[in-house]
Design an enzyme around this catalytic site. Structure first.
Site, PDB file in Angstrom:
ATOM      1  N   SER A  72       5.349  -1.058   0.782  1.00  0.00           N
ATOM      2  CA  SER A  72       4.327  -2.414   1.212  1.00  0.00           C
ATOM      3  C   SER A  72       4.064  -3.617   2.029  1.00  0.00           C
ATOM      4  O   SER A  72       5.152  -3.428   2.537  1.00  0.00           O
ATOM      5  CB  SER A  72       5.189  -3.236  -0.368  1.00  0.00           C
ATOM      6  OG  SER A  72       6.009  -2.633  -1.458  1.00  0.00           O
ATOM      7  N   ASN A  74       3.615  -0.690 -14.041  1.00  0.00           N
ATOM      8  CA  ASN A  74       3.525   0.126 -15.352  1.00  0.00           C
ATOM      9  C   ASN A  74       2.142   0.059 -15.669  1.00  0.00           C
ATOM     10  O   ASN A  74       1.744   0.980 -16.278  1.00  0.00           O
ATOM     11  CB  ASN A  74       4.180  -0.037 -16.273  1.00  0.00           C
ATOM     12  CG  ASN A  74       5.649  -0.105 -16.459  1.00  0.00           C
ATOM     13  OD1 ASN A  74       6.289   0.396 -15.101  1.00  0.00           O
ATOM     14  ND2 ASN A  74       6.311  -0.110 -17.450  1.00  0.00           N
ATOM     15  N   GLU A  75       1.296  -1.504 -14.979  1.00  0.00           N
ATOM     16  CA  GLU A  75      -0.223  -1.344 -14.858  1.00  0.00           C
ATOM     17  C   GLU A  75      -0.390  -0.064 -14.693  1.00  0.00           C
ATOM     18  O   GLU A  75      -1.825   0.806 -15.299  1.00  0.00           O
ATOM     19  CB  GLU A  75      -0.801  -2.786 -14.892  1.00  0.00           C
ATOM     20  CG  GLU A  75      -0.442  -3.992 -15.688  1.00  0.00           C
ATOM     21  CD  GLU A  75       0.968  -4.479 -15.515  1.00  0.00           C
ATOM     22  OE1 GLU A  75       1.543  -3.631 -14.170  1.00  0.00           O
ATOM     23  OE2 GLU A  75       1.723  -5.403 -16.636  1.00  0.00           O
ATOM     24  N   GLN A 129      12.579   2.220   2.732  1.00  0.00           N
ATOM     25  CA  GLN A 129      11.495   2.021   2.055  1.00  0.00           C
ATOM     26  C   GLN A 129       9.785   1.035   3.136  1.00  0.00           C
ATOM     27  O   GLN A 129      10.702   0.255   2.116  1.00  0.00           O
ATOM     28  CB  GLN A 129      11.379   2.697   0.720  1.00  0.00           C
ATOM     29  CG  GLN A 129       9.756   3.471   0.159  1.00  0.00           C
ATOM     30  CD  GLN A 129      10.040   3.681  -1.280  1.00  0.00           C
ATOM     31  OE1 GLN A 129      10.115   4.581  -1.326  1.00  0.00           O
ATOM     32  NE2 GLN A 129       9.636   2.618  -1.995  1.00  0.00           N
ATOM     33  N   GLU A 131       9.808  10.017  -7.095  1.00  0.00           N
ATOM     34  CA  GLU A 131      10.458   8.119  -7.345  1.00  0.00           C
ATOM     35  C   GLU A 131      10.325   8.192  -9.310  1.00  0.00           C
ATOM     36  O   GLU A 131      10.760   7.548  -9.775  1.00  0.00           O
ATOM     37  CB  GLU A 131      10.045   7.305  -6.843  1.00  0.00           C
ATOM     38  CG  GLU A 131      10.378   5.862  -6.358  1.00  0.00           C
ATOM     39  CD  GLU A 131       9.529   4.884  -5.640  1.00  0.00           C
ATOM     40  OE1 GLU A 131       9.332   4.911  -4.687  1.00  0.00           O
ATOM     41  OE2 GLU A 131      10.536   3.454  -5.639  1.00  0.00           O
TER      42      GLU A 131
HETATM   43  C1  LIG Z   1      13.348  -4.200  -7.072  1.00  0.00           C
HETATM   44  C2  LIG Z   1      12.154  -4.025  -6.386  1.00  0.00           C
HETATM   45  C3  LIG Z   1      12.366  -2.838  -5.096  1.00  0.00           C
HETATM   46  C4  LIG Z   1      11.154  -2.783  -4.300  1.00  0.00           C
HETATM   47  N1  LIG Z   1      11.389  -1.908  -3.401  1.00  0.00           N
HETATM   48  C5  LIG Z   1      10.380  -1.547  -2.503  1.00  0.00           C
HETATM   49  C6  LIG Z   1      11.035  -0.772  -1.584  1.00  0.00           C
HETATM   50  O1  LIG Z   1      11.644  -0.742  -0.960  1.00  0.00           O
HETATM   51  N2  LIG Z   1       9.640  -0.766  -0.341  1.00  0.00           N
HETATM   52  C7  LIG Z   1       8.602  -1.107  -0.468  1.00  0.00           C
HETATM   53  O2  LIG Z   1       7.976  -0.788   0.375  1.00  0.00           O
HETATM   54  N3  LIG Z   1       7.873  -1.937  -1.670  1.00  0.00           N
HETATM   55  C8  LIG Z   1       8.937  -2.227  -3.141  1.00  0.00           C
HETATM   56  N4  LIG Z   1       9.025  -2.747  -3.908  1.00  0.00           N
HETATM   57  C9  LIG Z   1       7.469  -4.089  -4.454  1.00  0.00           C
HETATM   58  C10 LIG Z   1       6.912  -2.165  -5.342  1.00  0.00           C
HETATM   59  O3  LIG Z   1       6.343  -1.607  -4.927  1.00  0.00           O
HETATM   60  C11 LIG Z   1       5.259  -3.984  -5.444  1.00  0.00           C
HETATM   61  O4  LIG Z   1       5.779  -4.807  -5.756  1.00  0.00           O
HETATM   62  C12 LIG Z   1       4.334  -3.152  -6.148  1.00  0.00           C
HETATM   63  O5  LIG Z   1       4.160  -2.111  -6.125  1.00  0.00           O
HETATM   64  C13 LIG Z   1       3.528  -4.155  -6.832  1.00  0.00           C
HETATM   65  O6  LIG Z   1       2.946  -4.655  -5.806  1.00  0.00           O
HETATM   66  P1  LIG Z   1       3.001  -6.728  -5.698  1.00  0.00           P
HETATM   67  O7  LIG Z   1       3.975  -7.075  -5.637  1.00  0.00           O
HETATM   68  O8  LIG Z   1       2.358  -6.717  -4.103  1.00  0.00           O
HETATM   69  O9  LIG Z   1       1.891  -6.636  -7.144  1.00  0.00           O
HETATM   70  P2  LIG Z   1       0.177  -6.716  -6.768  1.00  0.00           P
HETATM   71  O10 LIG Z   1      -0.241  -5.285  -6.534  1.00  0.00           O
HETATM   72  O11 LIG Z   1       0.100  -7.649  -5.884  1.00  0.00           O
HETATM   73  O12 LIG Z   1       0.180  -6.806  -8.439  1.00  0.00           O
HETATM   74  C14 LIG Z   1       0.218  -8.033  -9.126  1.00  0.00           C
HETATM   75  C15 LIG Z   1      -0.258  -7.450 -10.762  1.00  0.00           C
HETATM   76  O13 LIG Z   1      -1.326  -7.210 -10.937  1.00  0.00           O
HETATM   77  C16 LIG Z   1      -1.762  -5.812 -11.178  1.00  0.00           C
HETATM   78  N5  LIG Z   1      -2.249  -5.025 -11.207  1.00  0.00           N
HETATM   79  C17 LIG Z   1      -2.554  -4.700  -9.790  1.00  0.00           C
HETATM   80  N6  LIG Z   1      -4.180  -3.888  -9.648  1.00  0.00           N
HETATM   81  C18 LIG Z   1      -4.379  -3.149 -10.887  1.00  0.00           C
HETATM   82  C19 LIG Z   1      -4.960  -2.464 -11.530  1.00  0.00           C
HETATM   83  N7  LIG Z   1      -5.835  -2.527 -10.840  1.00  0.00           N
HETATM   84  N8  LIG Z   1      -4.971  -2.748 -12.978  1.00  0.00           N
HETATM   85  C20 LIG Z   1      -4.464  -3.336 -13.506  1.00  0.00           C
HETATM   86  N9  LIG Z   1      -3.445  -3.862 -13.521  1.00  0.00           N
HETATM   87  C21 LIG Z   1      -3.148  -4.346 -12.353  1.00  0.00           C
HETATM   88  C22 LIG Z   1       0.315  -5.052 -11.644  1.00  0.00           C
HETATM   89  O14 LIG Z   1       0.612  -4.166 -12.485  1.00  0.00           O
HETATM   90  C23 LIG Z   1       1.036  -6.158 -10.859  1.00  0.00           C
HETATM   91  O15 LIG Z   1       1.080  -7.074 -12.617  1.00  0.00           O
HETATM   92  C24 LIG Z   1       9.898  -2.976  -4.978  1.00  0.00           C
HETATM   93  C25 LIG Z   1       9.980  -4.303  -5.768  1.00  0.00           C
HETATM   94  C26 LIG Z   1      10.643  -4.488  -6.866  1.00  0.00           C
HETATM   95  C27 LIG Z   1      10.608  -5.055  -7.732  1.00  0.00           C
END
Ligand SMILES: Cc1cc2nc3c(=O)[nH]c(=O)nc-3n(C[C@H](O)[C@H](O)[C@H](O)COP(=O)(O)OP(=O)(O)OC[C@H]3O[C@@H](n4cnc5c(N)ncnc54)[C@H](O)[C@@H]3O)c2cc1C
Length: 386
Positions: free
Chosen positions: A128, A369-370, A125, A243
């Protein structure tokens, strides 16, 4: 309300139980998030496919056995009950496949579904990007029209098992004049060959579970677009709904973990804090509640009521339950919880600490979860945007 299984469902359970008990590898396989483990997991998945147990609810023409969704849940319960290997094909069979059934052409179904379910075509997938996680619609990767197809350019990150997969699916901006959710297209693209560089990323536990994908004018033919050009957001939401909703985390997984926790408590009850008993009971009840909730969701779906935004509540529930269940196990094990995977003295070969580390990721992947709470507040409870 009738909570009994039919005769046919009981017979189905007996049949898959007997096959699984006879065929599940006698020793647990190395982690599927390592190169060596991945190959061994694929071997197992081929065996599962060839015996018709890979995707039980799929049509027979794609290798399924046309089982009902209730029977699929029963299969999952039996699968986890015998501690069969985790499915490294999951991003394909549980996430991409429902999307292809809904939006794919007949030719795509013929070309992709069987090889994917047999582990001959492994899929990662790729949503991101370095600056587009929770806010996926801000993604920057582009696709430019060329003869017979498209040229993809951009960077994707955190692609689970992307380091070992053949292809990935993701969104690309096909119309730069449109912003946010518009002008995006859903592509399936190769992870080998000219125009793509895949760099594995180690996780906290040392497994090369992720990959960064660098694309530079990677050619992809038109036939690899799922859905319509510029209308990829709707298709992507169908994948994310699988998912968070029904397909990625079936109750069997949590029921099996809760059963292992009960067994752990029984073995350590003389030495561990007796107050932990309540947490063990709570974990077991949570898994049962999730089970019955999922059966209800299936009944609703079969009655024409799709899960929709409630899948966000589902995701918050299972991911937080999983963390609590593993925390309870570590509290029971006390100092023994620190023993890592592979340590001879570790209980259950270190599965609890390994499981705990992965459970911590549950509130992050599949949309944090947020964000799920925001969705539930707005779309389930009808609260105004903050
Ligand atoms: C084990 C694992 C497997 C994964 N596998 C994949 C994969 O196969 N393919 C893929 O594409 N991605 C994958 N991911 C990535 C995952 O989808 C992202 O980590 C996730 O969507 C969060 O994005 P970010 O890490 O950029 O955090 P950010 O979006 O930068 O968020 C940082 C923090 O801010 C909070 N936040 C952000 N916006 C808001 C809002 N509007 N309101 C409240 N809180 C907010 C978030 O909840 C988080 O706590 C994986 C992640 C993990 C941990």
């Amino acid at each position: 309300m009738n909570l009994d299984f039919t005769e046919q469902e009981n017979a189905f359970r007996a049949e898959c139980r007997s096959w699984l008990e006879a065929n599940v590898p006698k020793h647990s396989l190395p982690s599927g998030d390592t190169r060596e483990g991945y190959a061994l997991h694929l071997e197992w998945e081929r065996k599962l496919f060839d015996a018709g147990w890979s995707c039980v609810s799929w049509p027979k023409q794609y290798g399924g056995r046309e089982a009902s969704l209730y029977e699929w849940l029963i299969f999952e319960e039996e699968y986890y009950r015998v501690q069969a290997p985790s499915r490294v094909t999951q991003n394909g069979i549980f996430l991409l496949a429902p999307t292809i059934f809904e939006f794919g052409t007949e030719a795509q179904k013929e070309r992709i579904l069987r090889p994917m379910a047999r582990g001959d075509l492994s899929i990662a997938q790729a949503w991101s990007e370095p600056n587009a996680g929770s806010d996926l619609a801000s993604l920057k990767s582009t696709a430019k029209r060329t003869e017979g197809g498209w040229l993809l350019t951009g960077q994707k990150t955190w692609s689970t098992r992307g380091a070992f997969s053949d292809m990935a699916y993701g969104l690309f901006r096909t119309d730069p004049s449109k912003s946010r959710h518009k002008g995006l297209t859903y592509f399936l693209f190769p992870l080998t060959g000219e125009g793509v560089t895949v760099r594995g990323v180690d996780r906290l536990d040392g497994d090369e579970g992720f990959a960064e994908l660098f694309l530079e004018d990677l050619f992809v033919p038109d036939e690899n677009i799922i859905g319509e050009v510029d209308k990829g957001w709707e298709v992507a939401m169908a994948t994310t709904s699988s998912e968070r909703g029904l397909s990625l985390r079936s109750p069997g997984r949590f029921m099996a973990t809760a059963a292992r926790l009960v067994d752990l408590f029984r073995r350590y009850r003389e030495t561990c804090d007796p107050a932990l008993r309540d947490q063990v009971v709570d974990a077991w009840m949570g898994a049962q509640a999730y089970r019955w909730y999922t059966f209800k969701s299936v009944t609703d779906m079969l009655n024409g009521k799709p899960i929709g935004a409630e899948s966000s509540l589902n995701k918050v529930f299972w991911s937080e339950m999983d963390v609590r269940t593993h925390e309870t196990a570590l509290a029971i094990l006390e100092q023994g919880a620190c023993l890592d995977e592979g340590s001879a003295a570790a209980d259950d070969e270190g599965a609890w600490i390994k499981g705990f580390q992965f459970a911590l990721a549950g509130p992050i992947y599949a949309g944090t979860n947020e964000i799920q709470r925001n969705i539930a507040a707005q779309r389930v409870l009808g609260l105004p945007r903050g």
